[in-house]
Enzyme design. Structure first.
Site, PDB file in Angstrom:
ATOM      1  N   TYR A 241     -35.254  33.010 -24.636  1.00 55.42           N
ATOM      2  CA  TYR A 241     -34.920  33.844 -23.470  1.00 55.42           C
ATOM      3  C   TYR A 241     -34.475  35.255 -23.851  1.00 55.42           C
ATOM      4  O   TYR A 241     -34.166  36.059 -22.984  1.00 55.42           O
ATOM      5  CB  TYR A 241     -33.787  33.180 -22.666  1.00 55.42           C
ATOM      6  CG  TYR A 241     -34.173  31.834 -22.118  1.00 55.42           C
ATOM      7  CD1 TYR A 241     -35.028  31.733 -21.016  1.00 55.42           C
ATOM      8  CD2 TYR A 241     -33.715  30.665 -22.702  1.00 55.42           C
ATOM      9  CE1 TYR A 241     -35.397  30.501 -20.511  1.00 55.42           C
ATOM     10  CE2 TYR A 241     -34.091  29.423 -22.205  1.00 55.42           C
ATOM     11  CZ  TYR A 241     -34.926  29.356 -21.115  1.00 55.42           C
ATOM     12  OH  TYR A 241     -35.291  28.134 -20.624  1.00 55.42           O
TER      13      TYR A 241
ATOM     14  N   PHE B 116     -26.106  28.225 -20.121  1.00 59.17           N
ATOM     15  CA  PHE B 116     -27.284  28.460 -19.282  1.00 59.17           C
ATOM     16  C   PHE B 116     -26.802  29.012 -17.941  1.00 59.17           C
ATOM     17  O   PHE B 116     -25.713  28.712 -17.476  1.00 59.17           O
ATOM     18  CB  PHE B 116     -28.192  27.234 -19.124  1.00 59.17           C
ATOM     19  CG  PHE B 116     -29.007  27.014 -20.373  1.00 59.17           C
ATOM     20  CD1 PHE B 116     -30.155  27.761 -20.605  1.00 59.17           C
ATOM     21  CD2 PHE B 116     -28.589  26.113 -21.335  1.00 59.17           C
ATOM     22  CE1 PHE B 116     -30.877  27.597 -21.774  1.00 59.17           C
ATOM     23  CE2 PHE B 116     -29.310  25.947 -22.500  1.00 59.17           C
ATOM     24  CZ  PHE B 116     -30.461  26.701 -22.727  1.00 59.17           C
TER      25      PHE B 116
ATOM     26  N   ASN C 227     -28.341  32.246  -9.277  1.00 62.06           N
ATOM     27  CA  ASN C 227     -27.625  31.007  -9.615  1.00 62.06           C
ATOM     28  C   ASN C 227     -26.394  31.225 -10.489  1.00 62.06           C
ATOM     29  O   ASN C 227     -25.417  30.492 -10.391  1.00 62.06           O
ATOM     30  CB  ASN C 227     -28.568  30.004 -10.271  1.00 62.06           C
ATOM     31  CG  ASN C 227     -29.566  29.449  -9.265  1.00 62.06           C
ATOM     32  OD1 ASN C 227     -29.284  29.384  -8.072  1.00 62.06           O
ATOM     33  ND2 ASN C 227     -30.739  29.083  -9.732  1.00 62.06           N
TER      34      ASN C 227
ATOM     35  N   HIS D 182     -34.088  38.006 -17.064  1.00 63.98           N
ATOM     36  CA  HIS D 182     -32.904  37.255 -16.645  1.00 63.98           C
ATOM     37  C   HIS D 182     -31.728  37.481 -17.596  1.00 63.98           C
ATOM     38  O   HIS D 182     -30.599  37.122 -17.284  1.00 63.98           O
ATOM     39  CB  HIS D 182     -33.247  35.763 -16.594  1.00 63.98           C
ATOM     40  CG  HIS D 182     -32.666  35.033 -15.417  1.00 63.98           C
ATOM     41  ND1 HIS D 182     -32.158  35.656 -14.295  1.00 63.98           N
ATOM     42  CD2 HIS D 182     -32.496  33.700 -15.195  1.00 63.98           C
ATOM     43  CE1 HIS D 182     -31.709  34.743 -13.442  1.00 63.98           C
ATOM     44  NE2 HIS D 182     -31.895  33.550 -13.966  1.00 63.98           N
TER      45      HIS D 182
ATOM     46  N   ASN E 253     -27.228  28.798 -14.669  1.00 63.29           N
ATOM     47  CA  ASN E 253     -26.721  28.158 -13.448  1.00 63.29           C
ATOM     48  C   ASN E 253     -25.374  27.471 -13.627  1.00 63.29           C
ATOM     49  O   ASN E 253     -24.808  26.959 -12.666  1.00 63.29           O
ATOM     50  CB  ASN E 253     -27.770  27.209 -12.861  1.00 63.29           C
ATOM     51  CG  ASN E 253     -28.231  26.175 -13.854  1.00 63.29           C
ATOM     52  OD1 ASN E 253     -27.874  26.226 -15.034  1.00 63.29           O
ATOM     53  ND2 ASN E 253     -29.019  25.226 -13.402  1.00 63.29           N
TER      54      ASN E 253
ATOM     55  N   ASP F  17     -28.859  40.513 -13.757  1.00 64.17           N
ATOM     56  CA  ASP F  17     -30.157  41.019 -13.288  1.00 64.17           C
ATOM     57  C   ASP F  17     -30.283  40.811 -11.781  1.00 64.17           C
ATOM     58  O   ASP F  17     -29.763  39.840 -11.247  1.00 64.17           O
ATOM     59  CB  ASP F  17     -31.289  40.260 -13.996  1.00 64.17           C
ATOM     60  CG  ASP F  17     -31.244  38.765 -13.700  1.00 64.17           C
ATOM     61  OD1 ASP F  17     -32.138  38.266 -13.002  1.00 64.17           O
ATOM     62  OD2 ASP F  17     -30.298  38.077 -14.152  1.00 64.17           O
TER      63      ASP F  17
END
Length: 196
Positions: A24, A74, A122, A29, A76, A101
């Protein structure tokens, strides 16, 4: 305060949102992580202490002692990390500043907000839930949205933007760091006038 020294505690949490892991690293994100990294670089600190489900560093920003956090939960579940640190340092929501973001802003635009709903993000939803409040300042970094919207959105946010767009996003992240410093030093109103 004896001899004008501040107590050793942390006065603000500055949180960059993203997803951990190489996969990632340069995605849209992870703009919050990028802003956090730029801030650490500017302050000459390494974000490598593992605390509160995050990698952290302590630094001074806008005249305040801050704990810089990159939650490793992560996106969320970001609120788990933020909630834990806020409880430990007894930091009220209005002194938890979050970089993240935003697909509703054009790529490269930034926006300062003193509070607000999650707007479908989230990470923010999780932080609101764990702080029990949506009254925390945030600096949103626009990443734009795919032409098709809907189904393409997930691929878009976890996609790596092309090089020319990456330059625009890097500049936006630098401005986001300046905006955060302004929020802490002079308040959200001043920062909104200057950066929105």
């Amino acid at each position: 305060m004896l001899f004008g020294k501040k107590p050793a505690g942390v006065e603000w949490l500055v949180v960059g949102l993203g997803n951990p892991g190489e996969k990632y690293r340069n995605t849209r994100h992870n703009m919050g992580f990028l802003a956090a990294d730029l801030l650490a670089e500017q302050a000459g600190v390494r974000v490598d202490r593992i605390k509160y489900k995050s990698v952290t560093a302590q630094l001074e920003l806008g005249g305040a002692r801050c704990l810089l956090m990159k939650p490793q939960t992560f996106m969320n579940l970001s609120g788990e990390a933020v909630g834990e640190a806020a409880r430990f340092y007894k930091i009220p929501p209005e002194r938890v500043l979050v970089f993240y973001d935003d697909v509703s802003l054009p790529a490269g635009k930034i926006r300062v907000r003193p509070s607000g709903s999650a707007g479908g993000h989230n990470g923010i939803k999780s932080i609101i839930s764990h702080l029990g409040s949506q009254d925390f300042p945030r600096v949103k970094i626009g990443v734009g949205r795919p032409a098709g919207g809907g189904d393409e959105m997930i691929d878009w946010v976890i996609g790596v933007p092309p090089l020319d767009e990456r330059k625009v996003l890097l500049e936006a992240a630098k401005r986001a760091v300046e905006a955060a410093e302004c929020v802490i030093a002079q308040g959200c109103d001043k920062a909104q006038n200057r950066f929105n």
